[in-house]
Design a protein around this motif. Structure first.
Motif, PDB file in Angstrom:
ATOM      1  N   VAL A 285       1.076  -0.948  -0.074  1.00  0.00           N
ATOM      2  CA  VAL A 285       0.165   0.310   0.206  1.00  0.00           C
ATOM      3  C   VAL A 285       1.056   1.010  -0.005  1.00  0.00           C
ATOM      4  N   MET A 286       2.075   1.205   0.797  1.00  0.00           N
ATOM      5  CA  MET A 286       3.008   1.944   0.728  1.00  0.00           C
ATOM      6  C   MET A 286       3.520   2.166  -0.463  1.00  0.00           C
ATOM      7  N   PHE A 287       3.563   1.429  -1.447  1.00  0.00           N
ATOM      8  CA  PHE A 287       4.451   1.438  -2.694  1.00  0.00           C
ATOM      9  C   PHE A 287       3.202   2.264  -3.384  1.00  0.00           C
ATOM     10  N   PHE A 288       2.436   1.507  -3.174  1.00  0.00           N
ATOM     11  CA  PHE A 288       1.517   1.846  -4.343  1.00  0.00           C
ATOM     12  C   PHE A 288       1.052   3.587  -4.428  1.00  0.00           C
ATOM     13  N   TYR A 363       1.006  10.148   4.519  1.00  0.00           N
ATOM     14  CA  TYR A 363       1.624  11.126   6.014  1.00  0.00           C
ATOM     15  C   TYR A 363       0.742   9.687   7.173  1.00  0.00           C
ATOM     16  N   LEU A 364      -0.036   9.039   6.911  1.00  0.00           N
ATOM     17  CA  LEU A 364      -0.813   8.698   8.932  1.00  0.00           C
ATOM     18  C   LEU A 364      -0.371   7.593   8.102  1.00  0.00           C
ATOM     19  N   MET A 365      -0.083   6.967   7.551  1.00  0.00           N
ATOM     20  CA  MET A 365       1.356   5.192   7.302  1.00  0.00           C
ATOM     21  C   MET A 365       2.411   5.861   7.644  1.00  0.00           C
ATOM     22  N   LEU A 366       3.490   6.401   7.729  1.00  0.00           N
ATOM     23  CA  LEU A 366       4.077   6.940   8.272  1.00  0.00           C
ATOM     24  C   LEU A 366       3.721   7.208   9.807  1.00  0.00           C
ATOM     25  N   MET A 367       2.679   7.960  10.520  1.00  0.00           N
ATOM     26  CA  MET A 367       2.914   7.949  11.459  1.00  0.00           C
ATOM     27  C   MET A 367       2.801   6.806  12.275  1.00  0.00           C
ATOM     28  N   ILE A 368       2.060   5.318  11.747  1.00  0.00           N
ATOM     29  CA  ILE A 368       1.871   4.370  12.301  1.00  0.00           C
ATOM     30  C   ILE A 368       3.479   3.714  12.718  1.00  0.00           C
ATOM     31  N   GLN A 369       3.899   3.958  11.539  1.00  0.00           N
ATOM     32  CA  GLN A 369       5.772   3.774  11.756  1.00  0.00           C
ATOM     33  C   GLN A 369       6.188   4.143  13.034  1.00  0.00           C
ATOM     34  N   PHE A 370       6.066   5.309  13.546  1.00  0.00           N
ATOM     35  CA  PHE A 370       6.224   6.098  14.426  1.00  0.00           C
ATOM     36  C   PHE A 370       5.739   5.289  15.254  1.00  0.00           C
ATOM     37  N   PHE A 371       4.583   5.439  15.754  1.00  0.00           N
ATOM     38  CA  PHE A 371       3.991   4.760  17.018  1.00  0.00           C
ATOM     39  C   PHE A 371       4.412   2.738  16.966  1.00  0.00           C
ATOM     40  N   THR A 372       4.248   2.495  16.102  1.00  0.00           N
ATOM     41  CA  THR A 372       4.465   1.116  16.043  1.00  0.00           C
ATOM     42  C   THR A 372       5.772   1.167  17.148  1.00  0.00           C
ATOM     43  N   GLY A 373       7.297   1.873  16.748  1.00  0.00           N
ATOM     44  CA  GLY A 373       8.480   1.669  17.454  1.00  0.00           C
ATOM     45  C   GLY A 373       8.253   2.173  18.918  1.00  0.00           C
ATOM     46  N   ILE A 374       6.904   2.750  19.216  1.00  0.00           N
ATOM     47  CA  ILE A 374       7.465   3.456  20.108  1.00  0.00           C
ATOM     48  C   ILE A 374       6.193   1.935  21.422  1.00  0.00           C
ATOM     49  N   PHE A 375       5.413   1.607  20.154  1.00  0.00           N
ATOM     50  CA  PHE A 375       4.805   0.139  21.154  1.00  0.00           C
ATOM     51  C   PHE A 375       5.116  -0.803  21.025  1.00  0.00           C
ATOM     52  N   ILE A 376       6.371  -1.883  19.765  1.00  0.00           N
ATOM     53  CA  ILE A 376       6.408  -3.177  20.150  1.00  0.00           C
ATOM     54  C   ILE A 376       7.377  -3.442  20.663  1.00  0.00           C
ATOM     55  N   GLY A 377       8.255  -2.245  20.883  1.00  0.00           N
ATOM     56  CA  GLY A 377       9.499  -2.927  22.178  1.00  0.00           C
ATOM     57  C   GLY A 377       9.077  -3.068  23.247  1.00  0.00           C
ATOM     58  N   SER A 378       8.111  -3.425  24.426  1.00  0.00           N
ATOM     59  CA  SER A 378       8.049  -3.917  24.796  1.00  0.00           C
ATOM     60  C   SER A 378       7.234  -5.270  25.215  1.00  0.00           C
ATOM     61  N   ASP A 415      -4.186  -9.551  -1.338  1.00  0.00           N
ATOM     62  CA  ASP A 415      -5.023  -9.149  -2.667  1.00  0.00           C
ATOM     63  C   ASP A 415      -4.669  -7.305  -2.362  1.00  0.00           C
ATOM     64  N   PHE A 416      -4.190  -7.215  -3.303  1.00  0.00           N
ATOM     65  CA  PHE A 416      -4.417  -5.436  -2.664  1.00  0.00           C
ATOM     66  C   PHE A 416      -5.988  -4.543  -3.151  1.00  0.00           C
ATOM     67  N   ILE A 417      -6.759  -5.196  -3.835  1.00  0.00           N
ATOM     68  CA  ILE A 417      -8.071  -4.850  -3.741  1.00  0.00           C
ATOM     69  C   ILE A 417      -8.784  -5.109  -2.762  1.00  0.00           C
ATOM     70  N   ASN A 418      -8.536  -5.350  -1.716  1.00  0.00           N
ATOM     71  CA  ASN A 418      -8.788  -6.576  -0.012  1.00  0.00           C
ATOM     72  C   ASN A 418      -8.098  -5.358   0.531  1.00  0.00           C
ATOM     73  N   SER A 419      -7.141  -4.469   0.273  1.00  0.00           N
ATOM     74  CA  SER A 419      -6.391  -3.148   0.651  1.00  0.00           C
ATOM     75  C   SER A 419      -7.516  -2.825   3.151  1.00  0.00           C
TER      76      SER A 419
END
Length: 460
Positions: A285-288, A363-378, A415-419
């Motif tokens: 999705v990010m690539f598209f 921009y929303l997907m970029l934000m998700i990666q930042f908050f994923t970084g905060i989220f996954i360490g625990s 399948d990209f259609i089901n994103s």
């Protein structure tokens, strides 16, 4: 085991009497001891990111298959073989993987074999690394150590691949193929890991105490902090390790399994979320969207990897002060909410292809990666603390295998259609985990391994 017993556990001063800079300097040998494993998982992060860039699912899944096999070997052998041998073996495998990539970059079967070998090395390292990190760290810096050597190393590997991919797209005539460059980096990582592991590795004091070799355990503790002298704190740590082992010897295998099953199920869900928030559907999705917006420019991927590492870096310094729960819960609810918004935008497909909507999604997907970084360490820290000694390798390995199976499932079925379905399922899982984590996962900052284990046992 009840909460009254937990109150009787002595709290040692060595867990909380150092400033951050002094503690980092004092505990530097712990990071160096695990440096080889960090490099191995960094190479694994590079291959993880490469998996999503390969269009053919048949070629994508071999790294994950190798990781599962490596984890199974780690589960079987972790308690009977010195962990130094695991890391040395994985370092050699990384070198072999790099040689294959550098010499057979145009051969699909050569690339498959190299990725399979790298997967085995990563899976073989994962289980003993988390056990080592939990046993070698002091309790007030366990979160920092475990997050650095597992979560940050994989994310740095992801960033490194994305950065090299960005640079290669900018070069009019790249000197070598991108896969060859990946192979050369793997060779360098494997050689450095081999040297670090051979000369600087310190075996876990638990390994010796289980075998009643107290002098060797004391020497390990001495070498794991600077300066290399035995102090009263060293004796306190040895005493706590002995109490932790004695506490686990009182548990039968059946009681360990029963008491740890709720924690296993919750942490399997947690690691599934780690997979969901950086998977093939997310990458595609990010690539598209970035292709529609920016054509062949792939700078958005570099920003994505950077923000993920920034989130983890922030989490590393929150996890032993604010605790494990607050970053985890905050990150999960933000990622879930952002995923709902993206899913709703994908439901409106004709309007979604407008540039302003595409830019919002990026921009929303970029934000998700930042908050994923905060989220996954625990997740890494909880895995290192939650389970009784006897079944710890098995349950850590199971959670890792579940994470890999989630990745394989999305690679094969996406399948990209089901994103929109992908983002909705991610949102539901994140928001559901928020409530499960709020109710079930304990706060274990500054707790010894014994204290943390008792808190997890109370879940049953």
């Amino acid at each position: 085991m009840d909460s009254e017993f937990l109150d009787e556990i002595p709290q040692y001063n060595y867990c909380c009497d150092d400033s951050l800079l002094i503690a980092m300097q004092k505990n530097k040998p712990q990071f160096i001891s695990l440096g080889a494993a960090t490099l191995i998982l960094m190479s694994g992060g590079m291959h993880l990111s490469l998996s999503f860039a390969i269009p053919d699912p048949f070629l994508c899944v071999y790294w994950f298959k190798g990781s599962i096999i490596g984890a199974l070997i780690g589960i079987i052998c972790c308690q009977i073989v010195k962990k130094k041998k695991f890391i040395l073996t994985s370092s050699l495998l990384i070198i072999i993987d790099g040689i294959l990539l550098a010499s057979l970059s145009e051969d699909n079967y050569g690339v498959i074999l190299a990725r399979f070998i790298n997967g085995i090395a990563s899976g073989l390292t994962f289980v003993p690394l988390l056990i080592l990190a939990s046993e070698e760290s002091v309790c007030n810096k366990r979160g920092l150590l475990v997050t650095t050597v597992e979560t940050m190393s994989i994310s740095l590997g992801i960033f490194l691949y994305l950065f090299i991919y960005f640079v290669w797209t900018k070069l009019p005539h790249p000197p070598i193929h991108l896969i060859q460059m990946l192979g050369l980096l793997n060779i360098v990582q494997g050689v450095i890991a081999l040297i670090v592991q051979w000369f600087f590795y310190v075996e876990s004091p638990m390994f010796y105490l289980v075998r009643e070799e107290e002098n060797e355990a004391m020497d390990s503790l001495r070498r794991l902090q600077y300066p290399f002298v035995i102090t009263s704190k060293t004796h306190q740590q040895l005493k706590e390790h002995k109490q932790y082992i004695a506490h686990n010897k009182e548990l039968t295998c059946v009681s360990s399994l029963v008491s740890s099953l709720p924690a296993l199920l919750v942490l399997c869900l947690y690691r599934s979320l780690v997979a969901l928030n950086y998977s093939k559907p997310f990458y595609y999705v990010m690539f598209f969207c970035s292709t529609v917006l920016y054509g062949t420019e792939v700078w958005a991927f570099v920003i994505m990897g950077t923000l993920r590492c920034m989130g983890i870096f922030l989490n590393m310094y929150m996890i032993d002060t604010f605790g494990r729960r607050q970053p985890m819960l905050f990150g999960s609810i933000v990622c879930g909410s952002l995923s709902v918004v993206i899913g709703m935008m994908f439901d409106q497909f004709p309007e979604m292809i407008f540039r302003h909507r595409m830019s919002i999604i990026v921009y929303l997907m970029l934000m998700i990666q930042f908050f994923t970084g905060i989220f996954i360490g625990s997740s890494s820290v909880y895995l290192s603390e939650a389970f009784p000694l006897e079944i710890k390798p098995v349950f850590i390995g199971i959670t890792f295998i579940v994470e890999m199976l989630v990745q394989v499932n999305y690679i094969v079925t996406f399948d990209f259609i089901n994103s929109s379905c992908y983002f909705y399922s991610t949102a539901i899982t994140c928001l559901g985990f928020f409530f499960i984590g709020l109710l079930l996962l304990p706060e274990t900052k500054r707790n010894t391994l014994r204290e943390a284990q008792i808190k997890f046992n109370l879940l049953s």
